[in-house]
Design an enzyme around this catalytic site. Structure first.
Site, PDB file in Angstrom:
ATOM      1  N   GLU A 121      -4.355   8.178  -3.943  1.00 43.52           N
ATOM      2  CA  GLU A 121      -4.610   7.327  -2.861  1.00 43.52           C
ATOM      3  C   GLU A 121      -4.599   8.442  -1.480  1.00 43.52           C
ATOM      4  O   GLU A 121      -5.158   7.825  -0.593  1.00 43.52           O
ATOM      5  CB  GLU A 121      -3.847   6.328  -2.713  1.00 43.52           C
ATOM      6  CG  GLU A 121      -4.254   4.911  -2.199  1.00 43.52           C
ATOM      7  CD  GLU A 121      -4.788   4.211  -3.417  1.00 43.52           C
ATOM      8  OE1 GLU A 121      -6.220   4.029  -3.197  1.00 43.52           O
ATOM      9  OE2 GLU A 121      -4.420   3.755  -4.099  1.00 43.52           O
ATOM     10  N   GLY A 140     -13.534  -1.695  -6.727  1.00 41.59           N
ATOM     11  CA  GLY A 140     -14.943  -1.151  -6.496  1.00 41.59           C
ATOM     12  C   GLY A 140     -14.974  -0.132  -5.546  1.00 41.59           C
ATOM     13  O   GLY A 140     -16.114   0.034  -4.838  1.00 41.59           O
ATOM     14  N   GLY A 141     -13.756   0.209  -5.007  1.00 40.27           N
ATOM     15  CA  GLY A 141     -13.813   1.150  -4.004  1.00 40.27           C
ATOM     16  C   GLY A 141     -14.559   0.508  -2.678  1.00 40.27           C
ATOM     17  O   GLY A 141     -14.329  -0.561  -2.387  1.00 40.27           O
ATOM     18  N   THR A 163      -8.893   0.714 -10.399  1.00 39.28           N
ATOM     19  CA  THR A 163      -8.353  -0.440  -9.529  1.00 39.28           C
ATOM     20  C   THR A 163      -8.790  -2.034 -10.250  1.00 39.28           C
ATOM     21  O   THR A 163      -9.478  -1.963 -11.191  1.00 39.28           O
ATOM     22  CB  THR A 163      -9.086  -0.476  -8.141  1.00 39.28           C
ATOM     23  OG1 THR A 163      -8.930   0.921  -7.704  1.00 39.28           O
ATOM     24  CG2 THR A 163      -8.564  -1.574  -7.156  1.00 39.28           C
ATOM     25  N   ARG A 219       0.780  -1.063  -0.068  1.00 38.64           N
ATOM     26  CA  ARG A 219      -0.026  -0.024   0.177  1.00 38.64           C
ATOM     27  C   ARG A 219       0.940   1.233   0.039  1.00 38.64           C
ATOM     28  O   ARG A 219       1.911   1.418   0.559  1.00 38.64           O
ATOM     29  CB  ARG A 219      -0.639  -0.188   1.232  1.00 38.64           C
ATOM     30  CG  ARG A 219      -2.015   1.148   1.519  1.00 38.64           C
ATOM     31  CD  ARG A 219      -2.868   1.010   0.591  1.00 38.64           C
ATOM     32  NE  ARG A 219      -3.916   1.854   0.850  1.00 38.64           N
ATOM     33  CZ  ARG A 219      -5.167   2.321   0.170  1.00 38.64           C
ATOM     34  NH1 ARG A 219      -4.915   1.828  -1.154  1.00 38.64           N
ATOM     35  NH2 ARG A 219      -6.102   2.936   0.312  1.00 38.64           N
ATOM     36  N   ASP A 254      -8.036   8.261   0.096  1.00 40.97           N
ATOM     37  CA  ASP A 254      -8.493   7.423   1.237  1.00 40.97           C
ATOM     38  C   ASP A 254      -8.300   7.572   2.523  1.00 40.97           C
ATOM     39  O   ASP A 254      -8.672   6.827   3.382  1.00 40.97           O
ATOM     40  CB  ASP A 254      -7.906   5.735   0.937  1.00 40.97           C
ATOM     41  CG  ASP A 254      -8.428   5.245  -0.415  1.00 40.97           C
ATOM     42  OD1 ASP A 254      -9.671   5.769  -0.729  1.00 40.97           O
ATOM     43  OD2 ASP A 254      -8.168   4.373  -1.063  1.00 40.97           O
ATOM     44  N   ASN A 297      -6.231   4.204  -7.048  1.00 41.98           N
ATOM     45  CA  ASN A 297      -7.310   4.758  -6.569  1.00 41.98           C
ATOM     46  C   ASN A 297      -8.291   5.240  -7.591  1.00 41.98           C
ATOM     47  O   ASN A 297      -8.833   4.306  -8.417  1.00 41.98           O
ATOM     48  CB  ASN A 297      -7.080   6.003  -5.590  1.00 41.98           C
ATOM     49  CG  ASN A 297      -8.289   6.208  -4.910  1.00 41.98           C
ATOM     50  OD1 ASN A 297      -9.228   5.490  -4.544  1.00 41.98           O
ATOM     51  ND2 ASN A 297      -8.402   7.537  -4.489  1.00 41.98           N
ATOM     52  N   SER A 335      -7.828   1.190   3.300  1.00 40.92           N
ATOM     53  CA  SER A 335      -8.035   0.511   1.975  1.00 40.92           C
ATOM     54  C   SER A 335      -9.337  -0.324   2.195  1.00 40.92           C
ATOM     55  O   SER A 335      -9.737  -0.736   3.336  1.00 40.92           O
ATOM     56  CB  SER A 335      -6.904  -0.268   1.337  1.00 40.92           C
ATOM     57  OG  SER A 335      -7.342  -0.870   0.096  1.00 40.92           O
ATOM     58  N   SER A 336     -10.209  -0.672   1.215  1.00 37.87           N
ATOM     59  CA  SER A 336     -11.071  -1.493   1.101  1.00 37.87           C
ATOM     60  C   SER A 336     -10.755  -2.703   0.298  1.00 37.87           C
ATOM     61  O   SER A 336     -11.791  -3.764   0.334  1.00 37.87           O
ATOM     62  CB  SER A 336     -12.471  -0.815   0.672  1.00 37.87           C
ATOM     63  OG  SER A 336     -12.746   0.361   1.394  1.00 37.87           O
TER      64      SER A 336
HETATM   65  O1  DON Z   1      -8.078   1.386  -1.512  1.00 34.26           O
HETATM   66  C1  DON Z   1      -9.044   1.264  -1.701  1.00 34.26           C
HETATM   67  O2  DON Z   1     -10.204   1.144  -1.082  1.00 34.26           O
HETATM   68  C2  DON Z   1      -9.530   2.428  -2.919  1.00 34.26           C
HETATM   69  N1  DON Z   1      -8.457   3.091  -3.472  1.00 34.26           N
HETATM   70  C3  DON Z   1      -9.854   1.452  -3.969  1.00 34.26           C
HETATM   71  C4  DON Z   1     -10.275   2.135  -5.316  1.00 34.26           C
HETATM   72  C5  DON Z   1     -11.330   1.296  -6.186  1.00 34.26           C
HETATM   73  O3  DON Z   1     -11.438   0.139  -6.101  1.00 34.26           O
HETATM   74  C6  DON Z   1     -12.004   1.884  -7.270  1.00 34.26           C
HETATM   75  N2  DON Z   1     -12.749   1.111  -8.150  1.00 34.26           N
HETATM   76  N3  DON Z   1     -13.518   0.998  -8.796  1.00 34.26           N
END
Ligand code: DON
Length: 556
Positions: free
Chosen positions: A405, A457-458, A366, A91, A408, A386, A437-438
């Site tokens: 990032e 997917g954030g 992502t 990360r 986040d 991100n 992060s997720s």
């Molecule tokens: O680490 C995370 O949770 C986010 N930066 C992930 C971003 C993400 O999955 C964007 N998606 N479509």
């Protein structure tokens, strides 16, 4: 003609490669060329970890909007011979000069976009260090071997497809503000390039070659590092050589849970993914979901999500900086306490915080891939810069799109990030800290089977992996998990977000009567990649989300 050539390249990937030990391998990734890179390395005698390096690097080239050398990743590994389970935490870290108020104006208000666009939004990348670590510690081929397919894709180029253009379109106005980024990704007229035109990234190829030749020093020291630091500083960023020198990946023990006899292995903080996933499953474990009416099942899943995401916002951040009550959050009695407040007939609102923000574009920026061989050696990896095209800033002459990032982190307690997530001091900005992060690369294992899965997917990553895990528990296969209609609740905003096909009219009405707020999302989300090994038959299968353009294959 060009379209035919594009399709030929995409669909003529041979699948007859076998592992050097005659083990078959299954790979699912978000792009056909990345899956092909993995099989190419297997054919060369590489193991699944070598293949993971090749796939990660290839994705950095063919999905420059999703992940890359300017970003970070989590690689969850299992090595069968010594039963090792380990997470490589690559990360990004906040620069040493970062400050908790760095995105606030003098009145203490968040300055919109400052943590999303441009050099100040970028944290110190972990991806290059992760690739080197993974290759040198776990692979059998050289780093140069493993990076070769990515170098080739960057040098000779590849035909861009629909998905690439859709992502570029979302960020085109921002990209226009950064001449180096515009030079690489837009056409001469500063517009979107033609569908199926060839994207070549010679600077990125050179940076990859530098890493291939010099390992981590090829990125964090010398020529590339100089270019990164100089161009970030010129653009108002705060990176120094000391930041690059200090960056280290960390090997961590995964978090482990048990849901109805399924061993769940996933990532610990700095990602919230594993804890939130296992906590949700623990809450649900006492219900016989399959025996319940479909609607009740969905209601209970939402209520469990709500509680786990609530804990996410209260307790989770970088465990190297704050103390996280991991044992409590994963404890079955703790889950039972949370469950006891869930009613079957009524939603309980997340009313601590107010306000709702559109959480948008949680699509396919992502990326994720999953790999397994017949012995059970495996890698689940989720990689990110991100937001779409990260900060939209490319450091001059490197071809590296820098992440954003920093968004986040929680710039201010209670402020929402681009995914509508709220958090508090646990995830406040501090120098050298990893932002929460997720990302949730995960293994699910029974006596009979082992699954490897994950998705972009954030904030919705966790709920997507949860729905897939529940589907696995019902005995369904990868093709079903990855294509399930999706719904999501993340505590705040207090709303069930759902894909068009996920809820029927009747379900929507009944959920509303139970006190839920609902919102249909404008487009499908996620891009799940999954592989499965049947341990007794040594049978492999693989599936790639139909929402994306990935390929899932098993070697013959
Ligand atoms: O680490 C995370 O949770 C986010 N930066 C992930 C971003 C993400 O999955 C964007 N998606 N479509």
């Amino acid at each position: 003609m060009i379209k035919i050539l594009f399709l030929l390249v995409i669909f003529s990937i041979p699948v007859s490669w076998v592992h050097a030990d005659n083990q078959k391998v299954a790979i699912a990734s978000a792009h056909p060329l990345a899956t092909a890179a993995g099989f190419e390395i297997i054919a060369k005698g590489g193991n699944v970890y070598d293949a993971a390096v090749a796939v990660s690097a290839a994705l950095a080239v063919v999905e420059p909007f999703g992940s890359g050398l300017g970003g970070g990743a989590y690689w969850l590994l299992h090595r069968e011979k010594d039963k090792l389970d380990v997470v490589i935490d690559g990360r990004e870290k906040a620069p040493l000069a970062a400050d908790k108020d760095m995105y606030l104006d003098k009145n203490g208000k968040v300055i919109p976009k400052l943590s999303l666009d441009g050099a100040l939004a970028a944290a110190i990348p972990g991806m290059p260090a992760g690739l080197v670590h993974l290759s040198e510690k776990y692979g059998r081929l050289t780093l140069a071997d493993n990076l070769a397919p990515a170098v080739r894709y960057a040098k000779t180029g590849f035909a861009i497809g629909d998905r690439y253009l859709r992502n570029l379109k979302v960020r085109v106005d921002t990209i226009k503000q950064y001449p180096e980024t515009a030079r690489i990704y837009l056409n001469k007229e500063q517009n979107l390039p033609e569908l199926y035109s060839i994207l070549r990234q010679p600077d990125l190829a050179d940076t990859l070659i530098n890493i291939a030749q010099h390992g981590r020093d090829g990125f964090y020291k010398g020529e590339v590092a100089d270019k990164l630091v100089t161009s970030v500083a010129k653009a108002g960023g705060i990176w120094t050589q000391a930041d690059l020198d200090a960056y280290q990946v960390i090997e961590r023990n995964p978090v482990v849970g048990n849901y109805k006899g399924i061993k769940v292995t996933s990532v610990p903080p700095s990602s919230s993914g594993g804890i939130a996933l296992i906590e949700t499953l623990n809450i649900l474990a006492a219900y016989d979901l399959q025996a319940l009416p479909k609607l009740t099942r969905k209601h209970l899943i939402v209520e469990a999500m709500r509680r786990a995401y609530h804990d996410r916002s209260l307790y989770l951040g970088d465990g190297d900086f704050i103390s996280i009550p991991v044992e409590r959050l994963l404890n079955m009695d703790y889950a039972a306490g949370l469950r006891s407040a869930i009613r079957f007939d009524k939603a309980l609102s997340s009313d601590q915080l107010s306000g709702q923000i559109e959480s948008q574009h949680q699509g396919t920026n992502t990326t994720h891939f999953s790999i397994i061989d017949q012995e059970g050696n495996r890698v689940a990896a989720t990689l990110s810069i991100n937001f779409i095209f990260g900060s939209a800033f490319v450091a001059s002459g490197t071809g590296v799109v820098l992440n954003d990032e920093m968004d986040d982190f929680d710039s201010q307690p209670g402020a929402m990030n681009v995914y509508g997530l709220v958090g508090g001091i646990a995830n406040a900005i501090a120098p050298s800290k990893r932002m929460l992060s997720s990302m949730t690369p995960t293994f699910l294992e029974t006596d009979k089977e082992v699954a490897v899965l994950g998705t972009p997917g954030g904030s919705r990553i966790i709920s997507m992996v949860l729905l897939a895990a529940l589907n696995f528990a019902e005995g369904k296969g990868p093709e079903t998990w990855v294509n399930l209609p999706r719904f999501h609740h993340q505590f705040m905003p207090d709303v069930i977000e759902y894909e068009p096909a996920a809820l029927s009219e009747d379900e929507i009405n009944t959920l509303k009567q139970m006190g839920h707020q609902l919102k249909e999302v404008p487009r499908p989300y996620g891009d799940m990649q999954a592989v499965l090994l049947n341990k007794h038959a040594k049978f492999l299968s693989a599936a790639s989300d139909k929402r994306g353009e990935g390929t899932a294959q098993v070697s013959q």
